[in-house]
Design a protein around this motif. Structure first.
Motif, PDB file in Angstrom:
ATOM      1  N   LEU A 114      24.775  38.369   5.081  1.00  0.00           N
ATOM      2  CA  LEU A 114      25.948  38.739   4.293  1.00  0.00           C
ATOM      3  C   LEU A 114      27.147  39.010   5.192  1.00  0.00           C
ATOM      4  O   LEU A 114      28.282  38.579   4.901  1.00  0.00           O
ATOM      5  CB  LEU A 114      25.641  39.972   3.456  1.00  0.00           C
ATOM      6  CG  LEU A 114      24.660  39.779   2.296  1.00  0.00           C
ATOM      7  CD1 LEU A 114      24.238  41.135   1.728  1.00  0.00           C
ATOM      8  CD2 LEU A 114      25.291  38.923   1.192  1.00  0.00           C
ATOM      9  N   GLU A 115      26.909  39.708   6.294  1.00  0.00           N
ATOM     10  CA  GLU A 115      28.016  40.062   7.181  1.00  0.00           C
ATOM     11  C   GLU A 115      28.564  38.852   7.919  1.00  0.00           C
ATOM     12  O   GLU A 115      29.772  38.746   8.160  1.00  0.00           O
ATOM     13  CB  GLU A 115      27.551  41.138   8.167  1.00  0.00           C
ATOM     14  CG  GLU A 115      27.257  42.482   7.507  1.00  0.00           C
ATOM     15  CD  GLU A 115      26.630  43.487   8.443  1.00  0.00           C
ATOM     16  OE1 GLU A 115      26.632  44.682   8.094  1.00  0.00           O
ATOM     17  OE2 GLU A 115      26.124  43.092   9.520  1.00  0.00           O
ATOM     18  N   LEU A 116      27.679  37.929   8.288  1.00  0.00           N
ATOM     19  CA  LEU A 116      28.130  36.731   9.006  1.00  0.00           C
ATOM     20  C   LEU A 116      29.052  35.853   8.156  1.00  0.00           C
ATOM     21  O   LEU A 116      29.865  35.095   8.692  1.00  0.00           O
ATOM     22  CB  LEU A 116      26.925  35.920   9.481  1.00  0.00           C
ATOM     23  CG  LEU A 116      26.241  36.414  10.766  1.00  0.00           C
ATOM     24  CD1 LEU A 116      24.935  35.682  10.986  1.00  0.00           C
ATOM     25  CD2 LEU A 116      27.169  36.243  11.965  1.00  0.00           C
ATOM     26  N   ARG A 117      28.943  35.943   6.841  1.00  0.00           N
ATOM     27  CA  ARG A 117      29.800  35.137   5.965  1.00  0.00           C
ATOM     28  C   ARG A 117      31.270  35.542   6.094  1.00  0.00           C
ATOM     29  O   ARG A 117      32.151  34.763   5.713  1.00  0.00           O
ATOM     30  CB  ARG A 117      29.349  35.269   4.512  1.00  0.00           C
ATOM     31  CG  ARG A 117      27.999  34.646   4.225  1.00  0.00           C
ATOM     32  CD  ARG A 117      27.661  34.748   2.745  1.00  0.00           C
ATOM     33  NE  ARG A 117      28.520  33.909   1.953  1.00  0.00           N
ATOM     34  CZ  ARG A 117      28.303  32.638   1.659  1.00  0.00           C
ATOM     35  NH1 ARG A 117      27.202  32.047   2.121  1.00  0.00           N
ATOM     36  NH2 ARG A 117      29.151  31.937   0.928  1.00  0.00           N
ATOM     37  N   MET A 118      31.532  36.741   6.619  1.00  0.00           N
ATOM     38  CA  MET A 118      32.927  37.145   6.830  1.00  0.00           C
ATOM     39  C   MET A 118      33.579  36.358   7.952  1.00  0.00           C
ATOM     40  O   MET A 118      34.807  36.413   8.126  1.00  0.00           O
ATOM     41  CB  MET A 118      32.993  38.635   7.149  1.00  0.00           C
ATOM     42  CG  MET A 118      32.798  39.541   5.953  1.00  0.00           C
ATOM     43  SD  MET A 118      34.006  39.251   4.618  1.00  0.00           S
ATOM     44  CE  MET A 118      35.519  39.711   5.436  1.00  0.00           C
ATOM     45  N   GLY A 153      43.908  44.853  10.472  1.00  0.00           N
ATOM     46  CA  GLY A 153      43.502  46.206  10.846  1.00  0.00           C
ATOM     47  C   GLY A 153      42.946  46.984   9.674  1.00  0.00           C
ATOM     48  O   GLY A 153      41.942  47.707   9.803  1.00  0.00           O
ATOM     49  N   VAL A 154      43.587  46.827   8.505  1.00  0.00           N
ATOM     50  CA  VAL A 154      43.092  47.499   7.307  1.00  0.00           C
ATOM     51  C   VAL A 154      41.711  46.971   6.915  1.00  0.00           C
ATOM     52  O   VAL A 154      40.809  47.743   6.550  1.00  0.00           O
ATOM     53  CB  VAL A 154      44.090  47.339   6.150  1.00  0.00           C
ATOM     54  CG1 VAL A 154      43.484  47.833   4.839  1.00  0.00           C
ATOM     55  CG2 VAL A 154      45.371  48.102   6.440  1.00  0.00           C
ATOM     56  N   ILE A 155      41.518  45.661   6.980  1.00  0.00           N
ATOM     57  CA  ILE A 155      40.231  45.060   6.610  1.00  0.00           C
ATOM     58  C   ILE A 155      39.132  45.502   7.573  1.00  0.00           C
ATOM     59  O   ILE A 155      37.994  45.803   7.162  1.00  0.00           O
ATOM     60  CB  ILE A 155      40.347  43.527   6.555  1.00  0.00           C
ATOM     61  CG1 ILE A 155      41.268  43.122   5.396  1.00  0.00           C
ATOM     62  CG2 ILE A 155      38.977  42.881   6.403  1.00  0.00           C
ATOM     63  CD1 ILE A 155      41.538  41.647   5.307  1.00  0.00           C
ATOM     64  N   ALA A 165      30.400  42.414  10.024  1.00  0.00           N
ATOM     65  CA  ALA A 165      31.418  41.814   9.166  1.00  0.00           C
ATOM     66  C   ALA A 165      32.813  42.096   9.702  1.00  0.00           C
ATOM     67  O   ALA A 165      33.700  41.223   9.699  1.00  0.00           O
ATOM     68  CB  ALA A 165      31.280  42.341   7.741  1.00  0.00           C
ATOM     69  N   ALA A 166      33.041  43.334  10.183  1.00  0.00           N
ATOM     70  CA  ALA A 166      34.345  43.673  10.749  1.00  0.00           C
ATOM     71  C   ALA A 166      34.641  42.833  11.984  1.00  0.00           C
ATOM     72  O   ALA A 166      35.774  42.362  12.172  1.00  0.00           O
ATOM     73  CB  ALA A 166      34.376  45.164  11.095  1.00  0.00           C
ATOM     74  N   VAL A 167      33.645  42.630  12.821  1.00  0.00           N
ATOM     75  CA  VAL A 167      33.822  41.827  14.033  1.00  0.00           C
ATOM     76  C   VAL A 167      34.087  40.361  13.669  1.00  0.00           C
ATOM     77  O   VAL A 167      34.996  39.711  14.228  1.00  0.00           O
ATOM     78  CB  VAL A 167      32.583  41.957  14.944  1.00  0.00           C
ATOM     79  CG1 VAL A 167      32.650  40.971  16.105  1.00  0.00           C
ATOM     80  CG2 VAL A 167      32.459  43.379  15.466  1.00  0.00           C
ATOM     81  N   CYS A 168      33.296  39.833  12.735  1.00  0.00           N
ATOM     82  CA  CYS A 168      33.433  38.418  12.369  1.00  0.00           C
ATOM     83  C   CYS A 168      34.801  38.105  11.766  1.00  0.00           C
ATOM     84  O   CYS A 168      35.325  37.000  11.947  1.00  0.00           O
ATOM     85  CB  CYS A 168      32.325  38.024  11.382  1.00  0.00           C
ATOM     86  SG  CYS A 168      30.691  37.910  12.131  1.00  0.00           S
ATOM     87  N   SER A 203      41.303  48.723  17.259  1.00  0.00           N
ATOM     88  CA  SER A 203      40.782  48.703  15.885  1.00  0.00           C
ATOM     89  C   SER A 203      39.253  48.647  15.882  1.00  0.00           C
ATOM     90  O   SER A 203      38.587  49.369  15.125  1.00  0.00           O
ATOM     91  CB  SER A 203      41.344  47.507  15.118  1.00  0.00           C
ATOM     92  OG  SER A 203      42.749  47.600  15.014  1.00  0.00           O
ATOM     93  N   LEU A 204      38.679  47.807  16.752  1.00  0.00           N
ATOM     94  CA  LEU A 204      37.223  47.694  16.810  1.00  0.00           C
ATOM     95  C   LEU A 204      36.594  48.969  17.366  1.00  0.00           C
ATOM     96  O   LEU A 204      35.507  49.386  16.921  1.00  0.00           O
ATOM     97  CB  LEU A 204      36.820  46.493  17.666  1.00  0.00           C
ATOM     98  CG  LEU A 204      37.120  45.115  17.074  1.00  0.00           C
ATOM     99  CD1 LEU A 204      36.716  44.019  18.041  1.00  0.00           C
ATOM    100  CD2 LEU A 204      36.395  44.926  15.744  1.00  0.00           C
ATOM    101  N   HIS A 205      37.251  49.608  18.337  1.00  0.00           N
ATOM    102  CA  HIS A 205      36.703  50.841  18.918  1.00  0.00           C
ATOM    103  C   HIS A 205      36.576  51.939  17.853  1.00  0.00           C
ATOM    104  O   HIS A 205      35.514  52.551  17.705  1.00  0.00           O
ATOM    105  CB  HIS A 205      37.608  51.312  20.058  1.00  0.00           C
ATOM    106  CG  HIS A 205      37.244  52.671  20.582  1.00  0.00           C
ATOM    107  ND1 HIS A 205      36.083  52.929  21.277  1.00  0.00           N
ATOM    108  CD2 HIS A 205      37.902  53.870  20.479  1.00  0.00           C
ATOM    109  CE1 HIS A 205      36.022  54.216  21.583  1.00  0.00           C
ATOM    110  NE2 HIS A 205      37.122  54.811  21.119  1.00  0.00           N
ATOM    111  N   TYR A 206      37.672  52.153  17.116  1.00  0.00           N
ATOM    112  CA  TYR A 206      37.621  53.204  16.100  1.00  0.00           C
ATOM    113  C   TYR A 206      36.758  52.802  14.902  1.00  0.00           C
ATOM    114  O   TYR A 206      36.144  53.647  14.256  1.00  0.00           O
ATOM    115  CB  TYR A 206      39.041  53.583  15.658  1.00  0.00           C
ATOM    116  CG  TYR A 206      39.785  54.349  16.716  1.00  0.00           C
ATOM    117  CD1 TYR A 206      39.427  55.657  17.017  1.00  0.00           C
ATOM    118  CD2 TYR A 206      40.803  53.750  17.449  1.00  0.00           C
ATOM    119  CE1 TYR A 206      40.081  56.368  18.010  1.00  0.00           C
ATOM    120  CE2 TYR A 206      41.468  54.448  18.440  1.00  0.00           C
ATOM    121  CZ  TYR A 206      41.107  55.764  18.728  1.00  0.00           C
ATOM    122  OH  TYR A 206      41.754  56.460  19.707  1.00  0.00           O
TER     123      TYR A 206
END
Length: 606
Positions: A114-118, A153-155, A165-168, A203-206
Motif C-alpha cells: 500500500l505504501e509503495l503505491r505512493m 511538505g504537508v503531504i 509512503a511519505a518517503v515514496c 521534512s523527512l527527519h521530523y
C-alpha cells in the motif's frame, strides 16, 4: 501474568553499531515485532487515505489551472491528465480493498504494498517542473517552488505514520524540483534548489520522529490492552478462587462440626468412676481421625493453591511404592470381596515420593470404595509416543466399579464433589481426594486423565518422566508404611508447649510408647530438667510472645537437645520457610502418630 520478552536495542541505539548501521536503522523501517501493529497501520492507511485522492485532485487542479492562466504553457494540460488519472486510480484501489480482510500474518507485506503505491503519485508530481517550468521568470519560479514544496511538505507530514509512503512521495518530488532549479541559469534558482534538498531532509527527519512517536503509541496501546486483559483474567481467577474457597469452607463446616459434636458428647459421657467402653473409645478415635482428615486435606489444598507445598522431584522406584500400596490396601480390598492386583514394574520415574504415594493412595482408595465387585488393577507401562519426546511411564489405576457419567468426569476433580453422596456421609470420604490428586499431579508436572463409562469401571492415570536408576533412588516405601512405635530403643523426649492439656496428652501418648518424656512450658523450665534429650518437640508459638523456634535453637546451642521438631497449627508459608531455614522438621497440628514415629526413629542415637 505472562511477561513480555525483553526488547532488543535497535541498530541506531546499539553502541557497537557502525555509522552506516545507525543511519540505516534510522531511515529504514523494518516490520514491527508485533504483527498487530502492522495490521493496525495497514487498516488505518486504507480508512484514513480514502478521501486523500479527492483533496489531492482539488489541490492539483488549482495548481495547473493557475499556471495555465499565468503562463499559457500547454504542458500543464499534459500534467493535469496524468495527475488526475493517477488520483482516480488511487481512489478506486483504496475503495476496493476491505481493511477487515487484512490478516495479521501478512499485514507487514500488505502495508508495504500500500505504501509503495505512493511512489506513482510522487513521480507524477515530480514531472510538473519539467512539463511547465516558467523559464526566466523568477516570480513564477518562486511561486512554483513554494507551491510544490509546501504541498509536498504537508503531504509528508500527513503520511508520517506510514513512513515508506511519505518517503515514496516526498523524495521524487523534492529531488526533481531541486534538479530543475539547479539547471536553471542564475544563482537564485541554484540557491532555491539547495534549499529544496535541505527542506526534504528536514521534512523527512521530523516525519520520522513523528512516525516513531505514533508507532510507539500504537505499541503501548497493544501492550496496555494485553496487560489489562491479563489483569482481568487474574482478577477473574482471584474471584473464582475466592468463591471456590467460600464454597469449600462452607461445605467443610459440616465435616468439621459433625465429628466435633460427636467427640464432645463422648467426652461428656465419660464416667470417672468406671473405665470407658471400648466402643466409645473407638468412636472417639474415629471422630478424631475424621477431624484430622478434614484439616489435613484443607491444609494440603491451601498449600497447593499458595504454591507453598514442598516438592522434591528425584528418581523414584515404582516397584517399592506398588508393594507399599499392596500392603496398605490388600486387606481393605479383601474385606469387600475384591481382588487387588498390582503388577510388578521396573519403572523409575522423576517424582516427589510423598506426593506420588498420596496420589496413588487416593486413587486406589477411591477405586476400592466405588467398586462393589470385581478387580482393582494397578500397573505402569511405557508411553510409546510421549508428547514432549522424553521417555515416560504411564501409571494407571483401573477398576471394574460403577463408572462415571460423561457429564461428571470433570466435576469429580472439584472439592467436596461426590456423584452419589449428597448427604455428606463421611464413611464415603470427604470429597477432597481427587481435588488434591489433581493438584499434586500438576505440581509434579503431570495431570490426571480419566477414562470411564457407567457400569464398566474407570481408569485414572498420570504420565511421569522416566528417570535414570541411581543407586540412591528413593524406594518410596517410607511414604506409606509407618514404623512401629515400639521399633528400636526408647529415647528421651522433651515436650515444650505453653498449653498444659497438650503437654499432658503428649506425655500420655509418648510415654505409652515406652519413651522417657519430660514437659516444659517455657525454656527456663526446660533447662531445669537434667541430662540431654534425644528429641525436643516444640510448639512454634509459646506464651508471652516467646518463639519456640528461638527457644529450640538456644537449647540446642547449649547442648540440651540433639534433635528438634517444630509443631504448629499455623499454615503460613513464611513459617515453613523459617523452620526449614533453621534446619528443623515441621509437623502441623493435629499431629499425626505416623509423623511422630518418624521423628522419633530419626532421633535415635547411632
Amino acid at each position: 501474568m505472562s511477561s513480555s520478552p525483553t526488547p532488543s536495542l535497535s541498530p541506531e541505539t546499539q553502541p557497537s553499531a557502525s555509522p552506516w548501521q545507525r543511519l540505516r536503522g534510522y531511515w529504514v523501517e523494518a516490520p514491527n515485532p508485533n504483527p498487530l501493529v502492522d495490521q493496525s497501520l495497514a487498516r488505518a492507511y486504507i480508512v484514513d487515505t480514502r478521501d486523500t485522492p479527492l483533496s489531492a485532485a482539488v489541490t492539483a487542479a488549482v495548481f495547473w489551472a493557475l499556471f495555465l492562466v499565468l503562463t499559457g504553457d500547454r504542458g500543464t494540460l499534459v500534467w493535469a491528465v496524468l495527475v488526475h488519472a493517477m488520483q482516480w486510480n488511487m481512489h478506486r484501489h483504496l475503495h476496493r480493498v476491505d481493511p477487515d480482510t487484512i490478516d495479521a500474518a501478512l499485514a507487514a507485506r500488505t502495508r508495504r504494498q500500500l505504501e509503495l503505491r505512493m511512489l506513482f503519485p510522487g513521480l507524477v508530481w515530480a514531472l510538473a517542473p519539467w512539463l511547465f517550468f516558467p523559464h526566466g521568470d523568477l516570480a513564477y519560479i518562486l511561486l512554483m517552488y513554494f507551491f510544490i514544496s509546501g504541498t509536498t511538505g504537508v503531504i509528508i507530514a500527513a503520511l508520517a505514520q506510514w513512513w515508506l509512503a511519505a518517503v515514496c512521495f516526498g523524495v521524487p518530488v523534492f529531488l526533481s524540483l531541486a534538479l530543475r532549479l539547479v539547471l536553471e541559469p542564475g544563482s537564485v534558482p541554484v540557491i532555491m534548489g539547495c534549499l529544496a534538498v535541505s527542506q526534504l531532509l528536514a521534512s523527512l527527519h521530523y516525519a520520522r520522529k513523528q512516525n516513531r512517536l505514533i508507532v510507539r503509541s500504537i505499541e503501548n496501546g497493544f501492550e496496555n490492552a494485553r496487560l489489562a486483559d491479563a489483569l482481568s483474567r487474574q482478577l477473574d481467577h482471584v474471584a473464582r478462587m475466592a468463591a471456590q474457597r467460600a464454597r469449600i469452607f462452607a461445605a467443610a463446616n459440616h465435616d468439621l462440626r459433625q465429628p466435633m459434636h460427636a467427640l464432645a458428647i463422648f467426652v461428656d459421657a465419660l464416667d470417672t468412676r468406671s473405665a470407658p467402653r471400648v466402643d466409645n473409645l473407638r468412636f472417639m478415635r474415629d471422630s478424631v481421625d475424621a477431624l484430622r482428615g478434614s484439616i489435613d486435606a484443607l491444609l494440603d489444598i491451601a498449600q497447593l493453591d499458595g504454591g507453598a507445598a514442598p516438592v522434591r522431584l528425584e528418581p523414584l522406584r515404582l516397584d517399592a511404592l506398588f508393594r507399599s500400596l499392596d500392603g496398605r490396601f490388600a486387606a481393605l480390598a479383601d474385606a469387600k470381596g475384591l481382588t487387588l492386583r498390582i503388577r510388578p514394574t521396573e519403572a523409575v520415574v522423576r517424582a516427589d515420593a510423598r506426593m506420588l504415594a498420596r496420589v496413588l493412595g487416593n486413587l486406589v482408595d477411591n477405586a476400592i470404595k466405588y467398586t462393589p465387585v470385581g478387580t482393582v488393577f494397578v500397573l505402569a507401562r511405557r508411553v510409546q509416543r510421549p508428547a514432549n519426546g522424553m521417555p515416560a511411564w504411564r501409571i494407571e489405576v483401573r477398576d471394574s466399579g460403577v463408572g462415571i457419567e460423561a457429564q461428571h468426569r470433570e466435576q469429580v476433580f472439584e472439592e467436596f464433589f461426590q456423584v452419589d453422596n449428597p448427604g455428606r456421609d463421611r464413611s464415603r470420604g470427604l470429597g477432597l481426594g481427587l481435588s488434591l490428586v489433581a493438584g499434586m499431579a500438576q505440581v509434579m508436572g503431570s495431570r490426571i486423565e480419566v477414562r470411564s463409562a457407567p457400569g464398566r469401571g474407570s481408569t485414572f492415570s498420570l504420565v511421569l518422566e522416566e528417570a535414570v536408576a541411581l543407586a540412591g533412588a528413593v524406594p518410596a516405601e517410607s511414604a506409606l508404611v509407618p514404623a512401629s512405635p515400639l521399633a528400636g530403643a526408647p529415647i528421651r523426649i522433651l515436650v515444650l508447649d505453653d498449653e498444659q492439656p497438650v503437654r499432658e496428652a503428649m506425655r500420655s501418648l509418648l510415654g505409652g510408647w515406652g519413651h522417657d518424656v519430660a514437659l516444659a512450658a517455657n525454656p527456663r523450665e526446660a533447662l531445669q530438667h537434667g541430662g540431654v534429650f534425644d528429641l525436643m518437640l516444640s510448639d512454634l508459638r509459646l506464651g508471652s510472645g516467646l518463639s519456640g523456634l528461638a527457644a529450640a535453637q538456644a537449647l540446642q546451642a547449649v547442648g540440651k537437645v540433639r534433635n528438634v521438631v517444630i509443631l504448629t497449627g499455623e499454615t503460613a508459608h513464611a513459617n515453613r520457610v523459617e523452620v526449614e531455614r533453621a534446619g528443623y522438621a515441621l509437623i502441623y497440628k493435629p499431629a499425626d502418630a505416623r509423623a511422630l514415629r518418624d521423628a522419633i526413629a530419626a532421633s535415635r542415637p547411632g
